[in-house]
Design a protein around this motif. Structure first.
Motif, PDB file in Angstrom:
ATOM      1  N   GLY A 106       0.817  -1.212   0.000  1.00 17.37           N
ATOM      2  CA  GLY A 106       0.000   0.000   0.000  1.00 17.37           C
ATOM      3  C   GLY A 106       0.848   1.257   0.000  1.00 17.37           C
ATOM      4  N   GLU A 107       1.905   1.263   0.793  1.00 19.07           N
ATOM      5  CA  GLU A 107       2.801   2.419   0.829  1.00 19.07           C
ATOM      6  C   GLU A 107       3.518   2.620  -0.498  1.00 19.07           C
ATOM      7  OE1 GLU A 107       5.298   1.912   4.241  1.00 19.07           O
ATOM      8  OE2 GLU A 107       3.582   2.050   5.617  1.00 19.07           O
ATOM      9  N   GLU A 108       3.914   1.533  -1.146  1.00 19.71           N
ATOM     10  CA  GLU A 108       4.577   1.647  -2.450  1.00 19.71           C
ATOM     11  C   GLU A 108       3.614   2.220  -3.498  1.00 19.71           C
ATOM     12  OE1 GLU A 108       7.182   2.093  -5.194  1.00 19.71           O
ATOM     13  OE2 GLU A 108       7.759   1.450  -3.189  1.00 19.71           O
ATOM     14  N   ILE A 109       2.379   1.753  -3.495  1.00 20.93           N
ATOM     15  CA  ILE A 109       1.377   2.271  -4.429  1.00 20.93           C
ATOM     16  C   ILE A 109       1.117   3.746  -4.146  1.00 20.93           C
ATOM     17  CG2 ILE A 109      -1.056   2.131  -5.104  1.00 20.93           C
ATOM     18  CD1 ILE A 109      -0.819  -0.941  -4.619  1.00 20.93           C
ATOM     19  N   ALA A 110       0.996   4.107  -2.863  1.00 20.01           N
ATOM     20  CA  ALA A 110       0.758   5.509  -2.484  1.00 20.01           C
ATOM     21  C   ALA A 110       1.940   6.389  -2.900  1.00 20.01           C
ATOM     22  CB  ALA A 110       0.506   5.610  -0.987  1.00 20.01           C
ATOM     23  N   ALA A 111       3.165   5.907  -2.688  1.00 23.11           N
ATOM     24  CA  ALA A 111       4.352   6.677  -3.078  1.00 23.11           C
ATOM     25  C   ALA A 111       4.387   6.888  -4.590  1.00 23.11           C
ATOM     26  CB  ALA A 111       5.620   5.968  -2.602  1.00 23.11           C
ATOM     27  N   ALA A 112       4.064   5.861  -5.353  1.00 19.84           N
ATOM     28  CA  ALA A 112       4.031   5.993  -6.821  1.00 19.84           C
ATOM     29  C   ALA A 112       2.972   7.013  -7.244  1.00 19.84           C
ATOM     30  CB  ALA A 112       3.759   4.635  -7.463  1.00 19.84           C
ATOM     31  N   HIS A 113       1.830   6.986  -6.574  1.00 20.21           N
ATOM     32  CA  HIS A 113       0.759   7.952  -6.857  1.00 20.21           C
ATOM     33  C   HIS A 113       1.253   9.372  -6.588  1.00 20.21           C
ATOM     34  CE1 HIS A 113      -3.118   9.974  -6.725  1.00 20.21           C
ATOM     35  NE2 HIS A 113      -2.853  10.339  -5.487  1.00 20.21           N
ATOM     36  N   LEU A 114       1.914   9.583  -5.456  1.00 14.84           N
ATOM     37  CA  LEU A 114       2.416  10.919  -5.126  1.00 14.84           C
ATOM     38  C   LEU A 114       3.475  11.372  -6.118  1.00 14.84           C
ATOM     39  CD1 LEU A 114       2.558  10.536  -1.260  1.00 14.84           C
ATOM     40  CD2 LEU A 114       1.058  12.086  -2.543  1.00 14.84           C
ATOM     41  N   ARG A 115       4.336  10.450  -6.554  1.00 10.54           N
ATOM     42  CA  ARG A 115       5.345  10.808  -7.565  1.00 10.54           C
ATOM     43  C   ARG A 115       4.675  11.242  -8.870  1.00 10.54           C
ATOM     44  NH1 ARG A 115       8.260   6.569  -4.948  1.00 10.54           N
ATOM     45  NH2 ARG A 115       7.465   5.035  -6.415  1.00 10.54           N
ATOM     46  N   ARG A 116       3.567  10.584  -9.236  1.00  8.91           N
ATOM     47  CA  ARG A 116       2.828  11.000 -10.440  1.00  8.91           C
ATOM     48  C   ARG A 116       2.268  12.417 -10.287  1.00  8.91           C
ATOM     49  NH1 ARG A 116       1.258   5.587 -10.300  1.00  8.91           N
ATOM     50  NH2 ARG A 116      -0.702   6.078  -9.264  1.00  8.91           N
ATOM     51  N   LEU A 117       2.054  12.848  -9.048  1.00  2.42           N
ATOM     52  CA  LEU A 117       1.568  14.201  -8.775  1.00  2.42           C
ATOM     53  C   LEU A 117       2.725  15.182  -8.568  1.00  2.42           C
ATOM     54  CD1 LEU A 117      -1.350  13.383  -6.302  1.00  2.42           C
ATOM     55  CD2 LEU A 117      -1.505  13.902  -8.741  1.00  2.42           C
ATOM     56  N   ASP A 118       3.942  14.769  -8.949  1.00  3.49           N
ATOM     57  CA  ASP A 118       5.160  15.575  -8.854  1.00  3.49           C
ATOM     58  C   ASP A 118       5.637  15.819  -7.427  1.00  3.49           C
ATOM     59  OD1 ASP A 118       5.555  15.760 -11.611  1.00  3.49           O
ATOM     60  OD2 ASP A 118       4.190  17.478 -11.762  1.00  3.49           O
ATOM     61  N   PHE A 119       5.350  14.908  -6.539  1.00  6.75           N
ATOM     62  CA  PHE A 119       5.914  14.951  -5.193  1.00  6.75           C
ATOM     63  C   PHE A 119       7.169  14.083  -5.167  1.00  6.75           C
ATOM     64  CE2 PHE A 119       1.760  16.445  -3.962  1.00  6.75           C
ATOM     65  CZ  PHE A 119       1.978  17.201  -2.816  1.00  6.75           C
ATOM     66  N   ALA A 120       8.144  14.525  -4.414  1.00  5.57           N
ATOM     67  CA  ALA A 120       9.318  13.701  -4.117  1.00  5.57           C
ATOM     68  C   ALA A 120       9.073  13.076  -2.748  1.00  5.57           C
ATOM     69  CB  ALA A 120      10.574  14.556  -4.075  1.00  5.57           C
ATOM     70  N   ILE A 121       9.421  11.831  -2.603  1.00  5.00           N
ATOM     71  CA  ILE A 121       9.280  11.161  -1.317  1.00  5.00           C
ATOM     72  C   ILE A 121      10.549  11.448  -0.512  1.00  5.00           C
ATOM     73  CG2 ILE A 121       8.908   8.965  -0.124  1.00  5.00           C
ATOM     74  CD1 ILE A 121       6.545   9.964  -1.953  1.00  5.00           C
ATOM     75  N   LEU A 122      10.410  12.223   0.550  1.00  5.97           N
ATOM     76  CA  LEU A 122      11.559  12.585   1.379  1.00  5.97           C
ATOM     77  C   LEU A 122      11.913  11.497   2.381  1.00  5.97           C
ATOM     78  CD1 LEU A 122      10.791  16.310   2.288  1.00  5.97           C
ATOM     79  CD2 LEU A 122      12.184  15.419   0.410  1.00  5.97           C
ATOM     80  N   ALA A 123      10.887  10.823   2.889  1.00  6.89           N
ATOM     81  CA  ALA A 123      11.133   9.807   3.908  1.00  6.89           C
ATOM     82  C   ALA A 123       9.980   8.819   3.936  1.00  6.89           C
ATOM     83  CB  ALA A 123      11.303  10.453   5.275  1.00  6.89           C
ATOM     84  N   ARG A 124      10.299   7.596   4.370  1.00  5.86           N
ATOM     85  CA  ARG A 124       9.311   6.526   4.523  1.00  5.86           C
ATOM     86  C   ARG A 124       9.499   5.892   5.883  1.00  5.86           C
ATOM     87  NH1 ARG A 124       9.212   2.831  -0.861  1.00  5.86           N
ATOM     88  NH2 ARG A 124       7.238   3.729  -1.404  1.00  5.86           N
ATOM     89  N   ASN A 125       8.388   5.515   6.468  1.00  8.30           N
ATOM     90  CA  ASN A 125       8.405   4.787   7.739  1.00  8.30           C
ATOM     91  C   ASN A 125       9.305   5.453   8.772  1.00  8.30           C
ATOM     92  OD1 ASN A 125       8.392   2.297   5.433  1.00  8.30           O
ATOM     93  ND2 ASN A 125       6.670   2.513   6.799  1.00  8.30           N
ATOM     94  N   VAL A 126       9.067   6.734   9.000  1.00  7.95           N
ATOM     95  CA  VAL A 126       9.840   7.501   9.969  1.00  7.95           C
ATOM     96  C   VAL A 126       9.342   7.133  11.365  1.00  7.95           C
ATOM     97  CG1 VAL A 126      10.417   9.816  10.806  1.00  7.95           C
ATOM     98  CG2 VAL A 126      10.188   9.382   8.346  1.00  7.95           C
ATOM     99  N   ARG A 127      10.203   6.491  12.118  1.00  8.81           N
ATOM    100  CA  ARG A 127       9.825   6.018  13.456  1.00  8.81           C
ATOM    101  C   ARG A 127      10.272   7.018  14.520  1.00  8.81           C
ATOM    102  NH1 ARG A 127       8.078   0.794  13.160  1.00  8.81           N
ATOM    103  NH2 ARG A 127       8.720  -0.331  11.299  1.00  8.81           N
ATOM    104  N   ALA A 128       9.387   7.193  15.467  1.00  9.36           N
ATOM    105  CA  ALA A 128       9.673   8.031  16.626  1.00  9.36           C
ATOM    106  C   ALA A 128       9.070   7.345  17.842  1.00  9.36           C
ATOM    107  CB  ALA A 128       9.075   9.420  16.429  1.00  9.36           C
ATOM    108  N   ARG A 129       9.222   7.965  18.962  1.00  8.23           N
ATOM    109  CA  ARG A 129       8.752   7.374  20.208  1.00  8.23           C
ATOM    110  C   ARG A 129       7.257   7.093  20.203  1.00  8.23           C
ATOM    111  NH1 ARG A 129       9.201   9.847  26.183  1.00  8.23           N
ATOM    112  NH2 ARG A 129       7.662  11.244  25.338  1.00  8.23           N
ATOM    113  N   HIS A 130       6.481   7.927  19.551  1.00  9.05           N
ATOM    114  CA  HIS A 130       5.022   7.807  19.590  1.00  9.05           C
ATOM    115  C   HIS A 130       4.424   7.112  18.374  1.00  9.05           C
ATOM    116  CE1 HIS A 130       4.875  10.217  23.189  1.00  9.05           C
ATOM    117  NE2 HIS A 130       5.642  11.106  22.598  1.00  9.05           N
ATOM    118  N   GLY A 131       5.248   6.569  17.491  1.00  7.70           N
ATOM    119  CA  GLY A 131       4.697   5.878  16.333  1.00  7.70           C
ATOM    120  C   GLY A 131       5.523   6.065  15.083  1.00  7.70           C
TER     121      GLY A 131
END
Length: 146
Positions: free
Chosen positions: A29-54
């Motif tokens: 799902g994340e890969e499909i969403a990232a591809a969709h955003l790239r088609r909208l001219d977004f660059a993916i800066l980060a994926r699955n950024v983990r922090a203390r709260h999630g």
């Protein structure tokens, strides 16, 4: 914004039938969403950024908008038509919204060099529904979901 009937990827069947189907479905799902955003001219800066709260699923940038994206993926019911089955975005409640805002604030506060200065910060939700073979049936993108 909806995209329907597009194949996900050649490796999709293996991805959702692996030893950990739920995690694999989420990654698909994340890969499909990232591809969709790239088609909208977004660059993916980060994926699955983990922090203390999630975790933040995707952080995307289009030159002026910095989008923190929550991705929800579901598999359609067996034998169901396109888009059938539970709405992936139906489960997004206030708790998840507050969590994503807190995570985004923490990510921005880190102030690491090279991070963009955004005119607009947005929280998006992308729901992805795939069939049992991992083929995209439905994609719903709520830009500025909250």
């Amino acid at each position: 914004m909806r995209a329907e009937g597009r194949p996900a990827s050649a490796s999709a069947p293996a991805a959702i039938h692996g030893s950990d189907g739920r995690r694999s479905l989420g990654a698909l799902g994340e890969e499909i969403a990232a591809a969709h955003l790239r088609r909208l001219d977004f660059a993916i800066l980060a994926r699955n950024v983990r922090a203390r709260h999630g975790e933040i699923d995707l952080i995307a940038w289009d030159g002026s908008v910095l989008a923190f994206v929550e991705v929800k993926a579901r598999r359609a019911s067996s034998g169901a038509g396109a888009g059938a089955g539970p709405d992936p975005l139906a489960g997004l409640g206030m708790r998840q919204r507050v969590r994503l805002r807190r995570l985004a604030a923490a990510w921005l506060a880190e102030g690491l060099a090279g991070r963009p200065t955004a005119r607009t910060i947005r929280f998006d939700a992308i729901g992805v529904t795939v069939d049992r073979h991992g083929r995209l049936l439905r994609l719903e993108h709520l830009a500025g979901a909250w």
